[in-house]
Design a protein around this motif. Structure first.
Motif, PDB file in Angstrom:
ATOM      1  N   SER A   1       0.808  -1.217   0.000  1.00  0.00           N
ATOM      2  CA  SER A   1       0.000   0.000   0.000  1.00  0.00           C
ATOM      3  C   SER A   1       0.844   1.271   0.000  1.00  0.00           C
ATOM      4  CB  SER A   1      -0.918   0.010   1.221  1.00  0.00           C
ATOM      5  OG  SER A   1      -0.157  -0.056   2.418  1.00  0.00           O
ATOM      6  N   ALA A   2       2.152   1.153  -0.129  1.00  0.00           N
ATOM      7  CA  ALA A   2       3.035   2.317  -0.016  1.00  0.00           C
ATOM      8  C   ALA A   2       2.880   3.297  -1.168  1.00  0.00           C
ATOM      9  CB  ALA A   2       4.493   1.860   0.076  1.00  0.00           C
ATOM     10  N   PHE A   3       2.142   2.922  -2.214  1.00  0.00           N
ATOM     11  CA  PHE A   3       2.011   3.820  -3.366  1.00  0.00           C
ATOM     12  C   PHE A   3       1.405   5.157  -2.981  1.00  0.00           C
ATOM     13  CE2 PHE A   3      -2.028   1.544  -3.268  1.00  0.00           C
ATOM     14  CZ  PHE A   3      -2.947   2.553  -3.456  1.00  0.00           C
ATOM     15  N   SER A   4       0.509   5.191  -1.980  1.00  0.00           N
ATOM     16  CA  SER A   4      -0.115   6.463  -1.600  1.00  0.00           C
ATOM     17  C   SER A   4       0.925   7.447  -1.072  1.00  0.00           C
ATOM     18  CB  SER A   4      -1.219   6.239  -0.576  1.00  0.00           C
ATOM     19  OG  SER A   4      -0.721   5.605   0.590  1.00  0.00           O
ATOM     20  N   SER A   5       1.887   6.950  -0.301  1.00  0.00           N
ATOM     21  CA  SER A   5       2.955   7.819   0.196  1.00  0.00           C
ATOM     22  C   SER A   5       3.885   8.240  -0.936  1.00  0.00           C
ATOM     23  CB  SER A   5       3.755   7.103   1.287  1.00  0.00           C
ATOM     24  OG  SER A   5       2.988   6.948   2.463  1.00  0.00           O
ATOM     25  N   GLU A   6       4.179   7.324  -1.852  1.00  0.00           N
ATOM     26  CA  GLU A   6       5.033   7.665  -2.988  1.00  0.00           C
ATOM     27  C   GLU A   6       4.381   8.755  -3.842  1.00  0.00           C
ATOM     28  OE1 GLU A   6       5.700   3.962  -4.917  1.00  0.00           O
ATOM     29  OE2 GLU A   6       6.789   3.098  -3.220  1.00  0.00           O
ATOM     30  N   LEU A   7       3.070   8.648  -4.029  1.00  0.00           N
ATOM     31  CA  LEU A   7       2.336   9.657  -4.776  1.00  0.00           C
ATOM     32  C   LEU A   7       2.438  11.014  -4.086  1.00  0.00           C
ATOM     33  CD1 LEU A   7       0.284  10.632  -6.911  1.00  0.00           C
ATOM     34  CD2 LEU A   7      -1.525   9.729  -5.425  1.00  0.00           C
ATOM     35  N   MET A   8       2.266  11.053  -2.777  1.00  0.00           N
ATOM     36  CA  MET A   8       2.320  12.321  -2.052  1.00  0.00           C
ATOM     37  C   MET A   8       3.709  12.938  -2.091  1.00  0.00           C
ATOM     38  SD  MET A   8      -0.104  11.644   1.246  1.00  0.00           S
ATOM     39  CE  MET A   8      -1.723  10.897   1.037  1.00  0.00           C
TER      40      MET A   8
END
Length: 319
Positions: free
Chosen positions: A190-197
């Motif tokens: 689920s780390a994609f949300s942090s990468e996006l931010m």
């Protein structure tokens, strides 16, 4: 007051440890006199030499480490350590050893100390699996679809029984996406949300692995730490007869999240493109509305609104 944090060198663990190590900090109305930090390594220079802080490097799956961290019978335990979803899928034996067996061993060691410690355990929304129902509330059945979620459910069951028997006082919080995590290979799918931010704040290109219509449950690091500390001081009664709660979180689409960053910093979204991965989006990007009546009644809170979440994420990344 003696406090133990496992996973103390992780993203959440460091922030929690810094909060508890601050001079004058009270927990359950008492000053934190000793703070024991456990992780594979402890690299935060602000914590290593802080008064009252003891570092115990090593794996929590090691019986020697468990003996060391429970030797002085901690009053409060924050059990944060885990092998995350992607790494657990790649190495199920390691995941089982750390996520389940070490948790059980730690609880048994605390029981032998003769003190029913307050035990705050970070569970996960992964316990709900896929496909998800149209809404998630306090009575939604658990149906994990990955080993990580299954491990969290196993630990929840054991800790609930240990609480029933009076061996400890478990407070189990199912965390949503806590953002924005640092760019380390944690193995969290689920780390994609942090990468996006991070990409939005830095105005750099990023290929998002879920669609703009994907929906997320988000909580800032600051709000997460506030809730963990609240759990350690919250009496059992408001939990509504259960030891596990879904934490409140904001339910937002990726498109709305991107727009919020664009509003604060025009041009932030210029480099964002999308290549959705069906399996990843099904597991972590199709989250339904979340209803957290028990947690709300017990005083747990999310960031309040998306603007505050974005502000806190930007401030955290600036630090």
């Amino acid at each position: 007051m003696k406090v133990l944090i496992t996973g103390a060198d992780g993203y959440i663990g460091r922030a929690l440890a810094r909060r508890l190590a601050a001079p004058g900090t009270l927990l359950q109305g008492r000053p934190v006199e000793r703070l024991v930090l456990s992780d594979l390594a402890l690299g935060d220079p602000l914590l290593r030499d802080a008064p009252g802080v003891t570092a115990v490097p090593g794996s929590i799956a090691d019986s020697r480490v468990i003996d060391l961290v429970t030797r002085d019978a901690p009053d409060v335990v924050f059990h944060l350590v885990s092998v995350p979803s992607g790494q657990t899928e790649a190495d199920p034996d390691l995941g089982l050893q750390v996520n389940v067996q070490a948790t059980l061993a730690l609880a048994r060691a605390l029981r032998r100390s003769g003190q029913a410690a307050t035990f705050v355990f970070t569970s996960s929304i992964a316990v709900y699996g896929t496909p998800l129902p149209e809404r998630i509330d306090d009575d939604t059945p658990l149906a994990p679809a990955l080993s990580y979620g299954a491990h969290k459910q196993m630990a929840e069951i054991f800790l609930a029984d240990a609480t029933r028997r009076g061996h400890l006082q478990a407070r189990m919080l199912r965390l949503p996406g806590v953002v924005a995590r640092p760019p380390t290979p944690t193995g969290a799918l689920s780390a994609f949300s942090s990468e996006l931010m991070r990409a939005l704040v830095a105005h750099r290109p990023y290929v998002c692995p879920v669609s703009p219509q994907a929906t997320l449950w988000l909580l800032s690091l600051q709000a997460c730490i506030d809730n963990l500390l609240h759990a350690a001081q919250c009496p059992a009664q408001p939990f509504g007869g259960t030891t596990a709660l879904n934490l409140p979180a904001q339910h937002v689409s990726v498109a709305r999240l991107v727009d919020a960053f664009e509003t604060v910093s025009p041009g932030a979204s210029a480099g964002i493109s999308y290549q959705p991965q069906a399996g990843l989006e099904a597991q972590f990007g199709r989250l339904p509305p979340l209803f957290t009546a028990r947690a709300d009644a017990a005083g747990f809170r999310h960031d309040g609104n998306l603007a505050t979440l974005v502000q806190r994420v930007r401030a955290g990344l600036a630090e």
